[in-house]
Design an enzyme around this catalytic site. Structure first.
Site, mmCIF file in Angstrom:
data_model
loop_
_atom_site.group_PDB
_atom_site.id
_atom_site.type_symbol
_atom_site.label_atom_id
_atom_site.label_comp_id
_atom_site.label_asym_id
_atom_site.label_seq_id
_atom_site.Cartn_x
_atom_site.Cartn_y
_atom_site.Cartn_z
ATOM 1 N N GLY A 296 -12.377 -15.743 -5.623
ATOM 2 C CA GLY A 296 -13.614 -16.240 -5.022
ATOM 3 C C GLY A 296 -14.669 -15.192 -4.749
ATOM 4 N N SER B 142 14.776 21.249 7.359
ATOM 5 C CA SER B 142 14.123 19.972 7.613
ATOM 6 C C SER B 142 12.661 20.275 7.911
ATOM 7 C CB SER B 142 14.779 19.262 8.795
ATOM 8 O OG SER B 142 14.073 18.068 9.052
ATOM 9 N N ARG C 190 -1.983 -16.563 -13.929
ATOM 10 C CA ARG C 190 -1.949 -15.157 -13.518
ATOM 11 C C ARG C 190 -0.786 -14.991 -12.545
ATOM 12 N NH1 ARG C 190 -7.332 -15.853 -9.802
ATOM 13 N NH2 ARG C 190 -6.433 -17.447 -8.500
ATOM 14 N N ARG D 288 15.960 14.636 18.980
ATOM 15 C CA ARG D 288 15.229 15.582 19.827
ATOM 16 C C ARG D 288 15.910 15.602 21.192
ATOM 17 N NH1 ARG D 288 10.505 12.992 17.148
ATOM 18 N NH2 ARG D 288 9.049 14.602 16.419
ATOM 19 N N CYS E 191 11.294 15.517 8.707
ATOM 20 C CA CYS E 191 11.460 14.740 9.942
ATOM 21 C C CYS E 191 10.146 14.578 10.694
ATOM 22 C CB CYS E 191 12.531 15.350 10.835
ATOM 23 S SG CYS E 191 12.140 17.008 11.392
ATOM 24 N N ARG F 7 -17.162 -17.475 -16.540
ATOM 25 C CA ARG F 7 -16.443 -16.999 -15.346
ATOM 26 C C ARG F 7 -16.198 -15.506 -15.395
ATOM 27 N NH1 ARG F 7 -13.057 -21.718 -13.529
ATOM 28 N NH2 ARG F 7 -13.309 -23.234 -15.170
ATOM 29 N N LYS G 221 -7.824 -12.562 -16.239
ATOM 30 C CA LYS G 221 -7.998 -13.934 -16.725
ATOM 31 C C LYS G 221 -8.076 -13.963 -18.254
ATOM 32 C CE LYS G 221 -11.045 -16.488 -14.486
ATOM 33 N NZ LYS G 221 -10.863 -17.754 -13.777
ATOM 34 N N HIS H 225 -9.519 -20.442 -0.625
ATOM 35 C CA HIS H 225 -9.763 -18.992 -0.618
ATOM 36 C C HIS H 225 -9.153 -18.302 0.584
ATOM 37 C CE1 HIS H 225 -13.335 -19.920 -3.340
ATOM 38 N NE2 HIS H 225 -12.369 -19.387 -4.045
ATOM 39 N N TYR I 53 16.492 13.823 1.528
ATOM 40 C CA TYR I 53 16.274 12.623 2.334
ATOM 41 C C TYR I 53 14.943 12.688 3.076
ATOM 42 C CZ TYR I 53 17.480 15.475 6.394
ATOM 43 O OH TYR I 53 17.471 16.440 7.355
ATOM 44 N N MET J 175 -16.354 -13.295 -7.002
ATOM 45 C CA MET J 175 -17.460 -13.222 -7.963
ATOM 46 C C MET J 175 -17.914 -14.638 -8.346
ATOM 47 S SD MET J 175 -16.522 -9.945 -10.291
ATOM 48 C CE MET J 175 -14.777 -10.200 -10.391
ATOM 49 N N GLY K 277 9.320 20.068 9.418
ATOM 50 C CA GLY K 277 8.652 19.499 10.589
ATOM 51 C C GLY K 277 7.173 19.448 10.261
HETATM 52 C C1 PEP Z 1 7.534 18.350 13.607
HETATM 53 O O1 PEP Z 1 6.922 19.316 14.035
HETATM 54 O O2 PEP Z 1 7.244 17.776 12.545
HETATM 55 C C2 PEP Z 1 8.659 17.788 14.354
HETATM 56 C C3 PEP Z 1 9.384 16.810 13.857
HETATM 57 O O3 PEP Z 1 8.882 18.272 15.602
HETATM 58 P P1 PEP Z 1 8.042 17.854 16.893
HETATM 59 O O4 PEP Z 1 7.214 16.696 16.524
HETATM 60 O O5 PEP Z 1 9.071 17.550 17.926
HETATM 61 O O6 PEP Z 1 7.284 19.086 17.169
#
Ligand code: PEP
Ligand code: MG
Length: 907
Positions: free
Chosen positions: A106, A795, A364, A589, A862, A97, A27, A482, A882, A108, A797
């Site tokens: 609202g 990847s 604001r 899977r 993943c 204020r 403010k 509010h 990714y 304070m 897990g």
């Molecule tokens: C993991 O282990 O992160 C995975 C993706 O495989 P799952 O959950 O099937 O064991």
């Protein structure tokens, strides 16, 4: 030189500016900026947040020099206004204020009209020529001051309904009744004068102290109370929910009072430079004639619309400001445009008109719901008001979620007449059982019930209940009350100002158009339209075909560096995820084809394979299984045509697939031509003490190479057929649960063999594919340099990596996690949000070592954390290619990835 403690603003000048939010609060910083911009702001000053910190660190005292700085700033105001604080002839009144770094609507305290005393009353009557107005201002001061300063800040905690404010309100109600007045405005000057005397007597009686009749005492009492309100109950609750640190503290703004209640040429109002409910680019606001600001936000009287655009069912009969005061409206319109252009964002403004002169009290960044945030971000990019990077930072992941929020099934909604209508304050639909207090809401929600909190009017003290509720419904209040502000900030379904409703707290009933609903009865709300329905209407997920969402996500895509894939186990999932913008599948899977709809036949064959004893038996079962596996894989590759699809080889907990049902067991024994006893023996040998660390993942492929062979064949043959059909399949074969490069080498040999066979069979020279692995065992990360010699991609897990990194069983963490979270031993559930410090470090090592061997190693995640915004940020920082998450989380991941790109570029 000593540190500056007080920052002045007014008369076209200011010591501070909009960038100084940490020191001056939102403010204060914006008041300074507005003053500098030449917007008409009543002059005043801001006491910094550092003083708040000092106040709490030094037994609620102030640093040296503050008094002098305040006096100096007061003198400056007095000079600009030509009035004096405490002057019996021409008195200056001020408001006091709060103002934290981030808005806490609202939560304070505020004191208005400080400086009114027995002596200055006389001067103000002379000056304004309006005795009624002056005594009205005085009774408001007594009410606020006794409540905020003399009671709350003094640490007095009266019983419910016994607070001084309630007691004074009761006196006022009694007078109104005696005089036959409907509204406060019907009370005469004489009535109010007497009322002030009774108020003061009551204050003395209840609190045991005189209401102070000295301007400076009032000023410092108020400053004290505002600082104290930083640690008031509701402010603390709100901070906990919103994650605002306690150390920030609040600033205190002392500002010249201007009066919206000086007669019919005075008014007060609030507005938004764009519609906070849907994002439309139109000035949206509400105002009240002859009123003070608190009357608008408290939702006691229904405010009128500022213009045609702001009209709703609720207020369409009332005269707009545009019609009533065209010149002032034009000035206001120009100022709000100027402010939005200056700040490059939608502004929430407060204004007061005192005897035909417009003043801006506040501006604001305006809170908005998810759909509005997305609409504004897209529009502002088009209008070139902001760039794409700014646009992606304008929408939080949870706001984006609102576009994916449940709504009432529109087909069913059409056939139902609303029970009542209110204002659409928070988006989406909700249905739940009604309760009437915040405490009950919290209790019921704890029991797993869906609750709608129903209140007569909005009350910021209900913040915990509002949070726990599925939705909020109030009888009074406008879009800026509010409840509306808070609910919108949270993206919670909320309907306010439902005038047809009357709440009877004592009986725990609500009366709506002749019907009575009791505690526990069901209602359904449409917070996007403001409709209230009787009973339970069916809910639906929000539309997947949302053009606005697509436009916004395209902006995100232009900014982000991380790819976003999906975890999809069926061709249907794959199609849906593609619709949400997934750029491929990060985890398919295979074993999930044996669960769910239509899985009976393949499951039966899989069971045969699992309980096979001889290679022959197994080979036969595998041959039978092949067409099912191939069909699923081919359809999925087709659904993702042209995009990469990571197909993980079977990773099933074997024992889970052994049937328990005697009929099923018998069928299996018969088909295998073995006795029930034999089958039971074979099933027993599959039992493992710790299946999560047992015969799973690659271990299955090592012991039964023909199982891997069958799957790899299904992948290559699907791809070959699709190539022949003119498609562009791109499978990535992923080996799960490995801990060493030798396991991978074992499976690589099979892959190469099958690849050659399939090329020969189909007369192809090449099938585009990749061979890689999951990294989910800590050891695999440590030897990633060796693994990357064969793996073209990793990847992570992180489900298993978290399990094995912490040694917490992913299936049994529910037994102790709540206690860990409660005691603060863990900040978050590491299965939801990546543990960056530990598991994250393992990942960092894996990536670094892997890329040492293979520079272009493709790296993704993943595990479930792949759709969590904070985890996505981490994945960006460690240089992954990714993230992969469930289809519904893909839009959030696209936004989170874009925000990670912006935030980390800045650093
Ligand atoms: C993991 O282990 O992160 C995975 C993706 O495989 P799952 O959950 O099937 O064991
Ligand atoms: Mg796993």
């Amino acid at each position: 030189m000593a540190k500056k403690q007080v920052y002045f603003f007014g008369g076209g000048k200011a010591d501070g500016n909009a960038k100084m939010k940490e020191l001056l609060g939102g403010k204060g910083a914006n008041l300074a900026e507005m003053a500098k911009l030449g917007v008409p702001v009543p002059p005043g000053f801001t006491i910094t947040t550092e003083i708040c910190t000092h106040f709490y660190e030094n037994k609620r005292t102030y640093p040296k020099g503050l008094k002098e700085e305040v006096e100096k700033a007061m003198a400056k105001i007095e000079k600009l206004m030509g009035k004096k604080f405490g002057d019996p002839e021409n008195p200056l009144l001020v408001s006091i204020r709060s103002g934290a770094r981030r808005s806490m609507p609202g939560m304070m305290e505020t004191i208005l009209n400080a400086g009114l005393t027995e002596k200055t009353i006389v001067g103000l009557i002379k000056q304004s020529g309006d005795e009624r107005f002056v005594y009205d201002a005085y009774r408001r001061l007594i009410m606020m001051y006794s409540d905020v300063v003399m009671e709350k800040a003094a640490g007095i905690e009266p019983k419910d309904d016994e607070g001084i404010r309630r007691q004074l309100e009761r006196i006022m109600d009694k007078v109104k009744k005696e005089k036959g007045c409907k509204s406060d405005t019907d009370l005469t000057a004489e009535d109010l004068k007497k009322l002030c005397a009774s108020f003061k007597a009551k204050v003395k009686e209840v609190i045991g102290k005189e209401f102070p009749d000295e301007p400076n005492k009032q000023l410092w009492g108020s400053i004290n109370a505002v600082f104290a309100s930083w640690n008031g109950k509701r402010a603390v609750s709100y901070r906990r929910i919103e994650g605002i640190p306690d150390e920030w503290g609040t600033a205190v703004n002392v500002q010249t009072m201007v009066f919206g209640n000086m007669g019919s040429d005075s008014a007060t109002g609030v507005g938004f430079t764009r519609n906070p409910g849907n994002g439309e680019n139109d000035f949206y606001g509400e105002y009240l004639f002859n009123a003070q600001g608190e009357d608008v936000v408290a939702g006691i009287r229904t405010p009128a619309p500022v213009n045609e655009y702001s009209k709703s069912e609720h207020n369409k009969e009332l005269v707009t400001l545009e019609k009533a005061m065209p010149k002032i409206y034009k000035e206001l319109f120009t100022i709000q445009k100027k402010l939005e252009k200056h700040y490059h964002d939608m502004q929430d403004i407060e204004f007061t008109i005192e005897k035909g002169t417009l003043y801006m009290l506040q501006c604001r960044v305006g809170k908005r719901n998810g759909p509005a945030a997305v609409q504004m971000a897209v529009d502002m990019v088009k209008e070139k008001l902001i760039n794409k990077e700014k646009a992606v930072m304008r929408v939080t992941p949870s706001q984006l979620d609102e576009l994916l929020y449940p709504i009432i099934d529109p087909k069913v909604e059409k056939t139902h007449k609303p029970l009542a209508k209110g204002l659409p304050a928070g988006p989406g639909g909700a249905c739940g059982q009604i309760v009437f207090t915040a405490n009950d809401t919290v209790e019921w929600a704890k029991q797993g019930k869906k609750v709608i909190l129903v209140r007569e009017e909005t009350n910021p003290e209900d913040v915990e209940g509002m949070r726990a509720a599925e939705a909020i419904l109030t009888a009074r209040g406008g879009m800026t009350s509010h409840a509306a502000l808070v609910a919108r900030g949270w993206g919670k379904c909320c309907v306010v100002g439902c005038g047809a409703m009357h709440v009877d707290y004592a009986k725990k009933e609500v009366h709506v158009n002749g019907k009575v609903f009791r505690e526990g009865d069901w209602l359904t709300l449409n917070g996007t339209k403001g409709n209230v329905y009787e009973g339970q209407l069916p809910m639906m997920d929000a539309s997947e075909e949302n053009e606005l969402l697509s436009a916004f996500l395209k902006i995100c895509d232009a900014v982000r560096k991380l790819g976003v894939r999906t975890n999809a186990d069926t061709p249907e999932d794959a199609k849906r995820a593609r619709g949400f913008g997934a750029e491929g599948i990060g985890l398919f899977r295979t074993e999930h084809m044996f669960y769910g709809k239509g899985s009976d036949e393949p499951l039966f064959v899989l069971r045969k394979m699992i309980v096979s004893k001889t290679e022959d038996e197994r080979k036969k079962a595998i041959e039978e299984l092949y067409p099912y596996v191939k069909k699923d894989i081919k359809q999925t590759l087709e659904a993702m045509d042209g995009l990469p699809v990571v197909i993980r080889l079977l990773d099933p907990p074997l024992h889970e697939f052994v049937p328990r049902d005697p009929a099923k067991l018998e069928e299996l024994a018969k088909d295998l031509n073995i006795s029930m006893e034999e089958l039971s023996n074979r099933a027993d040998t599959l039992h493992e003490s710790n299946p999560m660390m047992g015969h799973r993942g690659v271990r299955l492929g090592v012991t039964y190479p023909e199982v891997s062979r069958m799957q790899i064949r299904a992948i290559f043959e699907s791809a070959a057929e699709l190539i022949k059909e003119g498609k562009k399949p791109h499978p990535e074969i992923m080996i799960p649960v490995i801990c060493s490069e030798s396991e991978l080498a074992d499976q690589w040999a099979i892959t190469q063999e099958v690849y050659k066979e399939v090329l020969g069979k189909y007369g192809l020279r090449k099938i585009k594919y990749m061979f890689g692995t999951m990294i989910e065992i800590p050891r695999a990360s440590l030897v990633a340099n060796k693994i990357a010699a064969l793996a073209q991609f990793f990847s992570f897990g992180t489900n298993d990596m978290t399990q094995m990194g912490f040694g917490f069983s992913r299936d049994d963490i529910g037994g102790f996690l709540p206690e860990y979270l409660k005691k603060g031993l863990l900040k978050d559930d590491p299965f939801q949000t990546l543990d960056q410090e530990g598991v994250g470090e393992l990942m960092r090592i894996g990536i670094e070592r892997g890329r040492k061997t293979r520079k272009d190693l493709e790296v993704g995640i993943c595990g479930e954390q792949g759709g969590d915004p904070r985890s996505v940020d981490f994945c960006h920082r460690v240089g992954m290619n990714y993230v992969s998450c469930s289809p519904f989380r893909v839009p959030i991941a696209r936004l989170a990835a874009a925000q990670a790109a912006v935030v980390n570029k800045k650093k």
